[in-house]
Write a protein that holds these residues in place. Structure first.
Motif, PDB file in Angstrom:
ATOM      1  N   ILE A 130       0.984  -1.232   0.107  1.00  8.67           N
ATOM      2  CA  ILE A 130       0.316  -0.174  -0.245  1.00  8.67           C
ATOM      3  C   ILE A 130       0.816   1.240   0.138  1.00  8.67           C
ATOM      4  O   ILE A 130      -0.075   2.210  -1.012  1.00  8.67           O
ATOM      5  CB  ILE A 130      -1.069  -0.123   1.559  1.00  8.67           C
ATOM      6  CG1 ILE A 130      -2.191  -0.951   1.435  1.00  8.67           C
ATOM      7  CG2 ILE A 130      -1.921   1.628   1.766  1.00  8.67           C
ATOM      8  CD1 ILE A 130      -2.949  -1.417   2.396  1.00  8.67           C
ATOM      9  N   PHE A 131       2.060   1.245   0.676  1.00 11.37           N
ATOM     10  CA  PHE A 131       2.912   2.289   0.970  1.00 11.37           C
ATOM     11  C   PHE A 131       3.173   2.510  -0.605  1.00 11.37           C
ATOM     12  O   PHE A 131       3.374   3.673  -1.060  1.00 11.37           O
ATOM     13  CB  PHE A 131       3.851   2.123   1.974  1.00 11.37           C
ATOM     14  CG  PHE A 131       4.936   2.921   2.046  1.00 11.37           C
ATOM     15  CD1 PHE A 131       4.117   4.277   2.682  1.00 11.37           C
ATOM     16  CD2 PHE A 131       6.483   3.046   1.802  1.00 11.37           C
ATOM     17  CE1 PHE A 131       5.486   5.361   2.600  1.00 11.37           C
ATOM     18  CE2 PHE A 131       7.539   4.116   2.531  1.00 11.37           C
ATOM     19  CZ  PHE A 131       6.925   5.029   2.612  1.00 11.37           C
ATOM     20  N   ILE A 132       4.130   1.775  -1.469  1.00 11.93           N
ATOM     21  CA  ILE A 132       4.526   1.441  -3.109  1.00 11.93           C
ATOM     22  C   ILE A 132       3.473   1.963  -3.773  1.00 11.93           C
ATOM     23  O   ILE A 132       3.829   3.138  -4.154  1.00 11.93           O
ATOM     24  CB  ILE A 132       5.257   0.246  -3.153  1.00 11.93           C
ATOM     25  CG1 ILE A 132       6.524   0.280  -2.401  1.00 11.93           C
ATOM     26  CG2 ILE A 132       5.235   0.672  -4.741  1.00 11.93           C
ATOM     27  CD1 ILE A 132       7.816   1.021  -3.110  1.00 11.93           C
ATOM     28  N   ILE A 133       2.029   2.013  -3.603  1.00 16.55           N
ATOM     29  CA  ILE A 133       1.043   2.462  -4.068  1.00 16.55           C
ATOM     30  C   ILE A 133       0.993   3.943  -3.780  1.00 16.55           C
ATOM     31  O   ILE A 133       0.546   4.286  -4.689  1.00 16.55           O
ATOM     32  CB  ILE A 133      -0.229   1.541  -4.415  1.00 16.55           C
ATOM     33  CG1 ILE A 133      -0.115   0.294  -5.091  1.00 16.55           C
ATOM     34  CG2 ILE A 133      -1.368   2.027  -4.714  1.00 16.55           C
ATOM     35  CD1 ILE A 133      -0.994  -0.756  -4.798  1.00 16.55           C
ATOM     36  N   VAL A 134       1.123   4.254  -2.966  1.00 21.16           N
ATOM     37  CA  VAL A 134       0.308   5.507  -2.857  1.00 21.16           C
ATOM     38  C   VAL A 134       2.393   6.199  -3.126  1.00 21.16           C
ATOM     39  O   VAL A 134       1.433   7.255  -3.519  1.00 21.16           O
ATOM     40  CB  VAL A 134       1.068   5.997  -0.594  1.00 21.16           C
ATOM     41  CG1 VAL A 134       0.736   7.852  -0.672  1.00 21.16           C
ATOM     42  CG2 VAL A 134      -0.554   4.452  -0.046  1.00 21.16           C
ATOM     43  N   LEU A 135       3.213   6.131  -2.724  1.00 17.99           N
ATOM     44  CA  LEU A 135       4.277   6.513  -3.262  1.00 17.99           C
ATOM     45  C   LEU A 135       3.931   6.530  -5.049  1.00 17.99           C
ATOM     46  O   LEU A 135       4.629   7.759  -5.667  1.00 17.99           O
ATOM     47  CB  LEU A 135       5.829   6.133  -2.939  1.00 17.99           C
ATOM     48  CG  LEU A 135       6.379   6.024  -1.122  1.00 17.99           C
ATOM     49  CD1 LEU A 135       6.795   4.901  -1.244  1.00 17.99           C
ATOM     50  CD2 LEU A 135       5.647   6.957  -0.810  1.00 17.99           C
ATOM     51  N   SER A 136       4.075   5.673  -4.896  1.00 21.16           N
ATOM     52  CA  SER A 136       3.572   6.022  -7.045  1.00 21.16           C
ATOM     53  C   SER A 136       2.491   6.550  -7.022  1.00 21.16           C
ATOM     54  O   SER A 136       2.916   7.628  -7.845  1.00 21.16           O
ATOM     55  CB  SER A 136       3.151   4.583  -7.294  1.00 21.16           C
ATOM     56  OG  SER A 136       2.718   4.048  -8.781  1.00 21.16           O
TER      57      SER A 136
END
Length: 446
Positions: free
Chosen positions: A258-264
């Motif tokens: 989820i964190f990576i998706i937010v970063l993306s």
């Protein structure tokens, strides 16, 4: 199994499994699907599905793999002998085979764009120029097939080296670099004028744009993004020590995803909106819209190359897991056979993926159910095979493993109370299968 390998550490497992889960699902697929599905509304539905379906299913696969310490086929046989449940493992193998066949095509596109960016071929182009360049690049059969093969070659090399020396070692290098590159890109993206429009698009839901297809895509994305439903995590958890907490590991992977998706989203949407472009370009968003965005920034190509390297690392860590599940089954855990089967299976996947690689060129007129071969493979995996695999796993775990045995496995390593177990058991036994069936039937009828 012969000479069963194990992860050298918990962090090695989490980085490898997290790398498998993150992949193109977070960096390639999420941005363009969110772009055409209402942004924040899609993100909200995706998070909901991830927590109530993805996380419980991830834990279910962990239980199957760690409890049996066997590959994706033998694990089901061990838990349900003299039954046909082991076909869930074969379904996962077929799904990963198809998935990697078109996934490697995208990996090839990343490689060729890194080359074009480094050699200055992207400098000075406008939006129309980027669209033309991308179209010409993916339509060229020799380029498409060559870079697809190179991507598969890199994947085979790592998987052939084994769990600790190959997949774990590569993930321990690639994942930290991926995070560092993401932070640099986000800082640059958010510093642009008008960047907050992109942040609003990502976090402010517009439910008027939500359709039945949006819900199916969010469901499929929650599976795709966590690599559940294909028994990849059965395979990865079979190499995990009994001392580790499955719940904490699963929570770490979901949180990381989820964190990576937010970063993306924060790296892409603010920059896209800042330059007045639209985020609904579809699958080609990262290849003919983002280059134009970066080209307009100071030192833009440097940042774009960094983004492409990040993109490549994410693609490779996912590709490792897809090839690994097949190799582990065929080699039956015998490390002496790993190299041979890594090459045989990897080349077979490359050959199977040739039609997908040519879908935008010499085979562009070949349509099946109105879709190119590439798009059909993507739709089949994300919206049919993964949900089907997830449904079967959700049925299998509470049906074939005693409740007491499930609690014993999940509570090993600590961090999982009886209260949490009861919530998980309710979700996996009732909510997950019902939700998957209802959403899939509703969308098919719609």
């Amino acid at each position: 199994m012969k000479n069963q390998e194990q992860w050298s550490s918990k962090i090695g497992f989490i980085l490898a499994a997290g790398g498998s889960a993150i992949g193109l699902g977070a960096i390639w697929k999420f941005p363009y699907i969110a772009g055409v599905s209402g942004g924040g509304a899609f993100f909200f539905i995706f998070i909901l599905f991830t927590l109530i379906l993805g996380l419980p299913l991830l834990m279910a696969e962990f239980v199957i793999g760690r409890k049996t310490q066997k590959d994706a086929v033998q694990a089901y046989k061990a838990l349900a002998p003299n039954a046909g449940w082991h076909w869930i493992g074969y379904l996962g193998i077929v799904t990963c085979f198809i998935l990697l066949s078109f996934y490697s095509v995208i990996g090839g596109w990343i490689l060729i764009y890194i080359w074009k960016a480094v050699t200055g071929q992207l400098n000075g182009l406008n939006q129309a120029g980027f669209q033309q360049l991308f179209g010409e690049t993916i339509a060229n059969p020799s380029i498409s097939l060559s870079v697809q093969f190179i991507f598969m070659f890199l994947t085979i090399i790592v998987v052939a080296k084994g769990i600790q020396k190959g997949i774990e070692k590569a993930s321990q290098i690639m994942m930290p670099v991926l995070f560092i590159l993401f932070i640099a890109l986000i800082v640059r993206s958010l510093s642009l004028d008008g960047a907050m429009k992109g942040v609003t698009f990502l976090f402010q839901p517009d439910f008027r744009k939500v359709t039945a297809e949006t819900i199916l895509f969010a469901l499929g994305q929650s599976f795709f993004a966590l690599s559940v439903g294909v028994s990849v995590m059965v395979t990865y958890s079979s190499y995990l020590s009994k001392k580790e907490s499955l719940f904490r590991s699963a929570l770490s992977i979901v949180g990381m995803n989820i964190f990576i998706i937010v970063l993306s989203g924060l790296a892409i949407f603010p920059a896209v909106f800042s330059f007045g472009l639209k985020p609904d370009a579809g699958p080609v968003l990262l290849f003919n819209v983002l280059p134009n965005v970066f080209n307009k920034m100071a030192f833009g190509m440097v940042f774009f190359i960094a983004f492409l390297v990040l993109f490549l690392f994410a693609a490779l860590t996912s590709a490792f897991s897809m090839l690994e599940i097949i190799v582990s089954v065929i080699s039956k855990g015998d490390v002496k056979k790993r190299t041979k089967w890594s090459w045989i299976i990897g080349i077979a996947i490359f050959l199977f993926g040739i039609p997908s690689a040519l879908s935008y060129g010499v085979l562009s007129d070949v349509l099946i159910f109105g879709k190119t071969i590439f798009d059909l493979a993507d739709y089949l995996v994300s919206n049919v095979l993964m949900p089907l695999g997830s449904l079967l796993i959700a049925i299998f775990v509470p049906l074939k493993i005693k409740k007491s045995a499930l609690y014993e496995e999940l509570s090993a390593g600590g961090g999982f109370s009886m209260g949490l177990f009861n919530i998980w058991y309710f979700l996996i036994r009732y909510i997950a299968p019902i939700a998957i069936i209802i959403v899939t039937i509703y969308v098919i009828k719609g």
